[in-house]
Structure formats: C-alpha cells, structure tokens
Design an enzyme around this catalytic site. Structure first.
Site, short mmCIF file in Angstrom:
data_model
loop_
_atom_site.label_atom_id
_atom_site.label_comp_id
_atom_site.label_asym_id
_atom_site.label_seq_id
_atom_site.Cartn_x
_atom_site.Cartn_y
_atom_site.Cartn_z
N ARG A 277 49.68 45.53 22.66
CA ARG A 277 48.33 46.04 22.91
C ARG A 277 47.76 46.80 21.71
NH1 ARG A 277 47.05 47.32 28.24
NH2 ARG A 277 49.29 47.59 28.55
N CYS A 344 36.03 33.72 44.67
CA CYS A 344 35.92 34.11 46.08
C CYS A 344 37.03 35.06 46.49
CB CYS A 344 35.92 32.87 46.95
SG CYS A 344 34.47 31.89 46.59
N TYR A 373 46.43 41.06 26.81
CA TYR A 373 46.62 40.70 28.21
C TYR A 373 45.31 40.23 28.85
CZ TYR A 373 50.76 43.30 26.94
OH TYR A 373 51.88 43.74 26.26
#
Ligand code: LLP
Length: 432
Positions: A277, A344, A373
C-alpha cells in the site's frame, strides 16, 4: 512528497495529463495510476534505509499492473508473492526470480515447484506441514531452497480487523514460542536452508511503535536462535506502512527507518521490507462518471458507473476513500450524499453520508487512494466487465489493460452439450 493528482486549470490532472481527457478517450470506470508517484515512493523508502543493510520487495498483491511491475523490476526492486499466478505475472514482465519471496499459508505443491524451479530467493513458511511439503518438493527437484519461518509476534496493529494479522489467534504465521523447536526440527530437512525470520503485523499502520515492538521481539528471538547454534541472517518485517486516506498523517519512511535503526544496530541481520500500500495506494485513482442523482426525503444518492466490483474496499472494510470532482463546479450546492454503484447490493457504495458538491449527471468523479487493493480485488459480479487501466508518466500515458468486453466474460465457459438449445429453439420462449 509530490501529489500525483491535483487540480490545475480547473481540471484534475494525473501528473501532466488531464483525467477528463483520459476518461473521454478510454471510458469509465477507469483506473489511472501515476508511475512517477509510485517510483518516487519506492526510491524514497529505499533511500530512507540507506546505511541499514536492506532489500525492498514490492508486495504485488496490492497492485499487479504489468507496467508497474516492469518499471519496478527495472529499478532492481524485488517482489513479495503469494501465488503461482503472481509469479507467472512477474515472469511475463521478465522480472528476475532471484528477487522473489513467496509467502502465504496455503502454497500448493505445484506452486512451490514452479517457484523452486524458477529459482526464487526464499519461501516464507507458515506451518510445519508446509515445511515438510516444501522439503518433499525440493528433494524431488534435487534442489536446496532457502526459507524462513513466519513468526507471529502477537502484536495487534492494523486499521481494521480484516487486515490485522499478527495477534495470536490469526491464521498467519507460527506461534513465537515454537520458533526454537521449528528451527531445530528444520535441520533434519536437508533440502531446506532456513536462515531467517519473517513477520507481517498488519496493514495500514500509521505509527512506528508496533513495528518497533515487533522488530524488538524478532531480534530477541534471533539471539535465542543463534545461541542454539542456528544461522539466522535475514529479518523480514513484512509490509503494513500506512498512507493518507482521510487526513491520517502516517509515519514517514524516514521516521520508520530512524525508529528501527537502533533496534537493528549490531544485530547483524539483513532487513527485508515488503511494502504494498505504501508504494502504490496513493498512486492511483478510480475515475467514474455520474449516471443519475436521486434525491429522496431520507437520503440523496449519486449513482455512478463504478461499483463494489471495481473497488470493494468501502463495502468490505468500511474503508474511507476521498472523492474528488474531476472538474469542480464552483458554487455547486453541497450536500451529504451516498455515492453508489449499479450493483444490486445495499453494500454497494463508494462513500456514505459524504459531504460533496452535488454533481450533475455526466460529471466525472475520482475516487482517491485506489492504487492499492483496488483493481486486484475487482470481480465480475453482476457480469460487469472489469475496468480499463491507464498508466501515466509525465505528459504521457499508456493503456496497460483494456476494458473487459461482454465476450471476455464468457471466456472459458460452455453450455453442456445435453443442455444446449436446438438452433430452432434459440431465442424462443420454451413454454408458451
Ligand atoms: N507482506 C505480507 C506477508 C502481507 O500479507 C501483506 C499484505 C503485505 C506484505 C503488504 O501489506 P501492505 O504494505 O500493503 O499493508 N486488502 C486489504 C489489505 C490486505 C493486506 C494483506 N497482506 C485492504 O484493502 O486494505
């Protein structure tokens, strides 16, 4: 550290390139990544540790974009992998396997064999049965492979339960107190050369204290192991350095290095780092287009064309990602809105109760800090093709991954012969 994404001349730019122009040309949803930012982060981290014997291995689970991998391989950076698939990607860009570490609790024989044949640097072993399996694989290949044990220092760290890994009830690593026994037993595994300790205490850690605590525990352990006659040469501290998502002020690489320096002084260990990250999180944004704005008595929704299948972090971790208008509308009314996608699921949102200048349909929004990510966790849920990816460097850009088509979604699938509709029945209602 320079900001990769900033508004200039009324429009968001990725380095020197207009994000609006990219979206117009390549469509949305679109991942846009700054190569400059990524490489600058890598170089800065590497520089911060100058004077401490160390090597950096990019944790490619954070972002496996081929362009980024190739650029990093050219810099001489190594890679931390967790699957045969990741190794395959590295080989596709010509990265040197000798700079690869293989981690993960569930390596299969086939994956271990591929990695051993490729000649990777080291396996991070996470259980005794895995050590035995690796020994069998290596023996069969007639090779000796290098390994370390991933030890669980029982330090709690990490921004969210799902990304916190080093407490004692975690599936990762081996209990700290078992290490001496493991090293002793590993001597009988003639095809393994166990020479190190590995740990990874969690992710999105913004302070140095947990790293220092874990490093101290590891150095203590190394002393014990050496006193028992084991040769220990490397300490892998994993990844976990945090980034600024929502105004956090994460420890800088210089502060991280300065805090670790005294712990490692005189320890005679080569330090391995596996940042993911930290290198790539703020190098990328996810650009989407507003489809509709729906106002109700209870809540207002900005419905965009990106969804949880493109960026699952908000849905999965309640992660907060900044949302920027690509072309701000001065004077637009500000309201609290949910930014949601077309999937949905009520959990399909990119932001909840976020104070934003209300956009108009057709406007572009950029979801910040989507470089880590993001694309790697994208799926085809709701039969949505995955987004295209663009890599920017200065004033140039390249499409490093084209948008998936509907036909891509059918790749590798088939209808069983017996269930096929006869040509005459195709497209007809089966029951009138
Ligand atoms: N090394 C090991 C052994 C790891 O398990 C990880 C990440 C890293 C290094 C890199 O960690 P980083 O520097 O990126 O924090 N999907 C989650 C994060 C999962 C992290 C898994 N392990 C998220 O989106 O926050």
């Amino acid at each position: 550290m320079s900001e990769a994404f900033a508004h200039r001349g009324g429009v968001l730019r990725a380095e020197g390139v207009s994000v609006e122009a990219l979206a117009r040309r390549h469509g949305t949803p679109l991942y846009v990544t700054s190569l400059g930012h990524f490489l600058e982060r890598y170089r800065r981290l590497d520089r911060a540790f100058a004077g401490i014997p160390h090597r950096v291995f990019f944790s490619m689970k954070a972002n496996a974009n081929l362009g980024l991998l190739a650029a990093l391989a050219r810099e001489g950076c190594g890679f931390d992998i967790v699957s045969g698939g990741e190794l395959h990607r590295l080989r596709a860009v010509g990265a040197d396997p000798a700079g690869v570490l293989f981690a993960g609790v569930g390596k299969t024989d086939a994956e271990m064999e591929a990695a051993a044949r490729a000649g990777i640097l080291m396996f991070n072993i996470e259980s005794w049965p895995e050590a035995e399996a690796l020994e069998r694989v290596a023996r069969r290949l007639g090779r000796r492979v290098r390994a370390d044990f991933r030890i669980n220092p029982d330090v709690r760290a990490g921004a969210h339960a799902k990304i916190s890994t080093a407490h004692k009830a975690s599936k990762f690593g081996l209990p700290y107190h078992q290490a001496p026994d493991l090293f002793r037993r590993a001597r009988a595994l003639r095809h393994l050369d166990v020479t190190g300790i590995h740990l990874h205490i969690g992710s999105q850690i913004t302070e140095v204290a947990p790293f220092v605590a874990a490093a101290k525990r590891a150095v203590e352990l190394v002393r014990v192991l050496r006193a028992q006659g084991h040769r220990v040469t490397t300490l892998n501290l994993g990844g976990g350095l945090g980034i600024d998502y929502a105004g956090e002020r994460p420890a800088t690489p210089e502060a991280y290095a300065a805090a670790l320096r005294p712990v490692l002084e005189g320890a005679d260990l080569e330090l391995f780092l596996e940042p993911g990250r930290f290198l790539v999180g703020n190098a990328g944004v996810l650009v989407c287009r507003v489809l509709y704005v729906k106002e109700t008595r209870w809540k207002d929704f900005v419905i965009v064309d990106a969804a949880m299948n493109d960026l699952i972090r908000p849905s999965l971790y309640e992660a907060w990602h900044g949302i920027l208008p690509v072309r701000p509308r001065p004077g637009a009314r500000r309201r609290r809105v949910d930014v949601v996608g077309p999937v949905c699921e009520s959990g399909d949102y990119l932001a909840q109760d976020r104070l934003l200048s209300v956009p108009e349909p057709g406007d572009l929004l950029a979801v910040r800090s989507a470089g880590a990510y993001g694309m790697v966790m994208a799926s085809n849920y709701n039969q949505r093709g995955r987004a295209a990816e663009v890599l920017v460097s200065g004033a140039r850009h390249w499409v490093t991954r084209r948008r998936e088509t509907w036909d891509d979604l059918l790749r590798g699938e088939s209808v069983p012969e017996e269930l096929r509709l006869a040509p005459a029945a195709r497209g007809k209602r089966v029951r009138p």
